[in-house]
Design a protein around this motif. Structure first.
Motif, PDB file in Angstrom:
ATOM      1  N   UNK A  54       0.815  -1.215   0.000  1.00  0.00           N
ATOM      2  CA  UNK A  54       0.000   0.000   0.000  1.00  0.00           C
ATOM      3  C   UNK A  54       0.846   1.260   0.000  1.00  0.00           C
ATOM      4  N   UNK A  55       2.143   1.123   0.248  1.00  0.00           N
ATOM      5  CA  UNK A  55       3.051   2.276   0.280  1.00  0.00           C
ATOM      6  C   UNK A  55       3.871   2.408  -0.999  1.00  0.00           C
ATOM      7  N   UNK A  56       3.667   1.503  -1.957  1.00  0.00           N
ATOM      8  CA  UNK A  56       4.550   1.414  -3.122  1.00  0.00           C
ATOM      9  C   UNK A  56       4.783   2.732  -3.861  1.00  0.00           C
ATOM     10  N   UNK A  57       3.743   3.465  -4.296  1.00  0.00           N
ATOM     11  CA  UNK A  57       4.001   4.588  -5.202  1.00  0.00           C
ATOM     12  C   UNK A  57       4.393   5.893  -4.525  1.00  0.00           C
ATOM     13  N   UNK A  58       4.451   5.919  -3.199  1.00  0.00           N
ATOM     14  CA  UNK A  58       4.624   7.185  -2.500  1.00  0.00           C
ATOM     15  C   UNK A  58       6.084   7.423  -2.108  1.00  0.00           C
ATOM     16  N   UNK A  59       6.445   8.695  -2.023  1.00  0.00           N
ATOM     17  CA  UNK A  59       7.815   9.075  -1.675  1.00  0.00           C
ATOM     18  C   UNK A  59       8.157   8.608  -0.258  1.00  0.00           C
ATOM     19  N   UNK A  60       9.415   8.322  -0.033  1.00  0.00           N
ATOM     20  CA  UNK A  60       9.835   7.827   1.274  1.00  0.00           C
ATOM     21  C   UNK A  60       9.588   8.854   2.372  1.00  0.00           C
ATOM     22  N   UNK A  61       9.750  10.133   2.061  1.00  0.00           N
ATOM     23  CA  UNK A  61       9.525  11.161   3.080  1.00  0.00           C
ATOM     24  C   UNK A  61       8.064  11.268   3.485  1.00  0.00           C
ATOM     25  N   UNK A  62       7.163  10.707   2.670  1.00  0.00           N
ATOM     26  CA  UNK A  62       5.740  10.717   3.002  1.00  0.00           C
ATOM     27  C   UNK A  62       5.294   9.396   3.622  1.00  0.00           C
ATOM     28  N   UNK A  63       6.237   8.512   3.900  1.00  0.00           N
ATOM     29  CA  UNK A  63       5.895   7.224   4.480  1.00  0.00           C
ATOM     30  C   UNK A  63       5.749   6.118   3.466  1.00  0.00           C
ATOM     31  N   UNK A  64       6.201   6.367   2.226  1.00  0.00           N
ATOM     32  CA  UNK A  64       6.067   5.380   1.174  1.00  0.00           C
ATOM     33  C   UNK A  64       7.345   4.620   0.897  1.00  0.00           C
ATOM     34  N   UNK A  70       5.757   0.797 -12.678  1.00  0.00           N
ATOM     35  CA  UNK A  70       5.864  -0.618 -13.049  1.00  0.00           C
ATOM     36  C   UNK A  70       5.529  -1.526 -11.873  1.00  0.00           C
ATOM     37  N   UNK A  71       6.020  -1.174 -10.678  1.00  0.00           N
ATOM     38  CA  UNK A  71       5.739  -1.995  -9.503  1.00  0.00           C
ATOM     39  C   UNK A  71       4.251  -1.954  -9.143  1.00  0.00           C
ATOM     40  N   UNK A  72       3.642  -0.777  -9.275  1.00  0.00           N
ATOM     41  CA  UNK A  72       2.209  -0.646  -9.002  1.00  0.00           C
ATOM     42  C   UNK A  72       1.412  -1.517  -9.956  1.00  0.00           C
ATOM     43  N   UNK A  73       1.808  -1.524 -11.221  1.00  0.00           N
ATOM     44  CA  UNK A  73       1.065  -2.299 -12.203  1.00  0.00           C
ATOM     45  C   UNK A  73       1.248  -3.805 -12.007  1.00  0.00           C
ATOM     46  N   UNK A  74       2.411  -4.216 -11.494  1.00  0.00           N
ATOM     47  CA  UNK A  74       2.613  -5.622 -11.159  1.00  0.00           C
ATOM     48  C   UNK A  74       1.580  -6.071 -10.132  1.00  0.00           C
ATOM     49  N   UNK A  75       1.375  -5.235  -9.109  1.00  0.00           N
ATOM     50  CA  UNK A  75       0.391  -5.561  -8.073  1.00  0.00           C
ATOM     51  C   UNK A  75      -1.023  -5.571  -8.655  1.00  0.00           C
ATOM     52  N   UNK A  76      -1.345  -4.560  -9.473  1.00  0.00           N
ATOM     53  CA  UNK A  76      -2.687  -4.480 -10.056  1.00  0.00           C
ATOM     54  C   UNK A  76      -3.009  -5.726 -10.868  1.00  0.00           C
ATOM     55  N   UNK A  77      -2.039  -6.247 -11.602  1.00  0.00           N
ATOM     56  CA  UNK A  77      -2.288  -7.441 -12.406  1.00  0.00           C
ATOM     57  C   UNK A  77      -2.556  -8.656 -11.520  1.00  0.00           C
ATOM     58  N   UNK A  92      -5.165   3.434  -3.331  1.00  0.00           N
ATOM     59  CA  UNK A  92      -3.724   3.725  -3.421  1.00  0.00           C
ATOM     60  C   UNK A  92      -3.401   4.554  -4.660  1.00  0.00           C
ATOM     61  N   UNK A  93      -3.833   4.075  -5.819  1.00  0.00           N
ATOM     62  CA  UNK A  93      -3.455   4.737  -7.070  1.00  0.00           C
ATOM     63  C   UNK A  93      -4.227   6.036  -7.272  1.00  0.00           C
ATOM     64  N   UNK A  94      -5.543   5.999  -7.073  1.00  0.00           N
ATOM     65  CA  UNK A  94      -6.380   7.153  -7.385  1.00  0.00           C
ATOM     66  C   UNK A  94      -6.402   8.164  -6.246  1.00  0.00           C
ATOM     67  N   UNK A  95      -6.964   7.781  -5.103  1.00  0.00           N
ATOM     68  CA  UNK A  95      -7.056   8.721  -3.984  1.00  0.00           C
ATOM     69  C   UNK A  95      -5.677   9.065  -3.430  1.00  0.00           C
ATOM     70  N   UNK A  96      -4.855   8.049  -3.205  1.00  0.00           N
ATOM     71  CA  UNK A  96      -3.511   8.303  -2.691  1.00  0.00           C
ATOM     72  C   UNK A  96      -2.668   9.123  -3.642  1.00  0.00           C
ATOM     73  N   UNK A  97      -2.832   8.873  -4.946  1.00  0.00           N
ATOM     74  CA  UNK A  97      -2.081   9.655  -5.927  1.00  0.00           C
ATOM     75  C   UNK A  97      -2.428  11.127  -5.884  1.00  0.00           C
ATOM     76  N   UNK A 107      -0.437  17.096   5.242  1.00  0.00           N
ATOM     77  CA  UNK A 107      -1.504  16.227   4.752  1.00  0.00           C
ATOM     78  C   UNK A 107      -0.949  14.936   4.183  1.00  0.00           C
ATOM     79  N   UNK A 108       0.157  15.024   3.460  1.00  0.00           N
ATOM     80  CA  UNK A 108       0.758  13.808   2.904  1.00  0.00           C
ATOM     81  C   UNK A 108       1.224  12.873   4.018  1.00  0.00           C
ATOM     82  N   UNK A 109       1.850  13.454   5.033  1.00  0.00           N
ATOM     83  CA  UNK A 109       2.342  12.627   6.130  1.00  0.00           C
ATOM     84  C   UNK A 109       1.197  11.907   6.839  1.00  0.00           C
ATOM     85  N   UNK A 110       0.105  12.632   7.075  1.00  0.00           N
ATOM     86  CA  UNK A 110      -1.024  12.033   7.788  1.00  0.00           C
ATOM     87  C   UNK A 110      -1.787  11.043   6.928  1.00  0.00           C
TER      88      UNK A 110
END
Length: 379
Positions: A54-64, A70-77, A92-97, A107-110
């Motif tokens: 659930x943390x895959x696409x997010x920056x490390x400073x935001x808790x991701x 590519x990694x997100x799409x691997x999970x989606x498949x 994750x992809x839509x709202x989190x993006x 807001x990103x951190x929370x």
């Protein structure tokens, strides 16, 4: 273009496949998970969080994790392969993006931190009754109220909107489309959840002077961020569809190998074998289009909306073809709720209508044909 997965991506695929395959190894397990609210297995969702999915696409400073498309799409498949009902693409992809693109650092951190940990579910409230797939949201309005904002209007369908802990709401502000954060316990918030035909969950959400917090700069135009998030979600749904089509084809091929008629396996009949081969062609065309769109999303994000629509259009055609043929080649059993191919076809149909169907994508692509200049015909 190199569509080959590297060792880390293969390890991610195998780990997610192992988890989801154990949770939804049969269509009965999926049916049990979707039989009652919230329409997915909370324990499986928590395990995905523990794995860092659930943390895959997010920056490390935001808790991701800081992974790419590519990694997100691997999970989606992998989600599509077993029809896992967990709201990976939606949350994750839509709202989190959108939070990652538009939110402040706090807001990103929370919000991303809570989502990545599996402690908070995000949902985008964007679609409005009677309006087709548009980046605008004119029917829900935002009004300044003292030092804050309030929202009025209706959103429907809101995917997993009844279960969500936080809603990201698009609303009209002086002719612009802005984004707001609404907490589940906000006053004037009415949510009516219901089951959709593919077993998922959606909600009718009404805002009545509902307190809201701007996502990012107050009143800022969120159209560009919304278009980018919708493009990423369309590509992710394309990969989810590819996973579903792959399983539908595998199930159909196995049925043709084992089911006998007139004393011989169905695969003996050449006409049926040709139809299965046509299903394979449709699947591979969709897979290639989805993979290409993923590379565009990673390397040329400015082209992502068009690439996403191209992939979604190809997947729309393929999904309809593969789903219908899977049912037809199974005969009467394919029409029953007890057998899996009908569920796969229902999910493929639902995905086709979530963020624009094939006709909608074709209409948008056709409108931009004149932007590409004139190509001289070959002599």
């Amino acid at each position: 273009m190199d569509f080959t997965l590297d060792s880390e991506q293969l390890a991610l695929r195998d780990a997610v496949r192992g988890l989801l395959g154990k949770a939804y190894g049969s269509i009965d397990a999926r049916r049990d998970a979707t039989a009652s609210d919230p329409g997915f297995d909370e324990k499986t969702w928590s395990r995905l969080a523990d794995m860092g999915v659930l943390a895959l696409p997010f920056a490390e400073e935001d808790g991701g994790v800081g992974a790419g498309p590519a990694e997100v799409m691997v999970v989606a498949e992998e989600v599509g392969r077993v029809l896992a009902p967990e709201p990976f693409v939606e949350a994750v992809v839509l709202a989190g993006g959108l939070v990652a693109a538009q939110g402040t650092a706090e807001q990103r951190a929370e919000l991303i931190g809570g989502l990545a940990a599996g402690e908070s579910l995000l949902a985008l409230a964007h679609l409005e009754p009677g309006r087709h797939w548009s980046a605008g949201a004119p029917d829900v309005t935002a009004t300044r109220s003292g030092d804050g904002w309030t929202l009025d209007g209706v959103k429907e369908p809101v995917l997993h909107g009844a279960r969500a802990d936080v809603l990201l709401v698009t609303a009209a502000v002086e002719g612009r489309t802005a984004l707001f954060v609404v907490r589940a316990d906000a006053g004037g918030l009415e949510r009516t959840g219901y089951r959709t035909f593919d077993g998922s969950r959606a909600a009718h959400v009404r805002f009545i002077s509902t307190p809201a917090e701007p996502l990012g700069e107050p009143g800022a135009d969120a159209t560009a961020a919304l278009e980018a998030a919708l493009a990423a979600a369309r590509v992710a749904y394309a990969h989810e569809s590819v996973g579903a089509m792959a399983t539908a084809l595998e199930t159909t091929s196995e049925y043709l190998r084992t089911r006998k008629q007139f004393g011989v396996p169905l695969k003996t009949f050449q006409a049926l074998t040709f139809r299965a081969a046509d299903m394979y062609v449709s699947l591979e065309l969709a897979r290639s289009a989805a993979a290409w769109a993923t590379l565009v999303l990673a390397d040329e994000p400015e082209r992502a909306p068009e690439a996403a629509r191209r992939a979604a259009f190809q997947v729309s055609k393929a999904g309809r073809h593969v789903g219908q043929e899977a049912i037809q080649l199974h005969g009467g059993i394919g029409m029953t709720a007890e057998y899996s191919v009908g569920h796969y076809t229902a999910r493929l149909t639902a995905i086709d209508h979530l963020l624009g169907d094939g006709s909608d994508h074709l209409r948008h692509l056709a409108a931009s044909v004149s932007d590409h200049g004139v190509v001289e015909p070959m002599p």
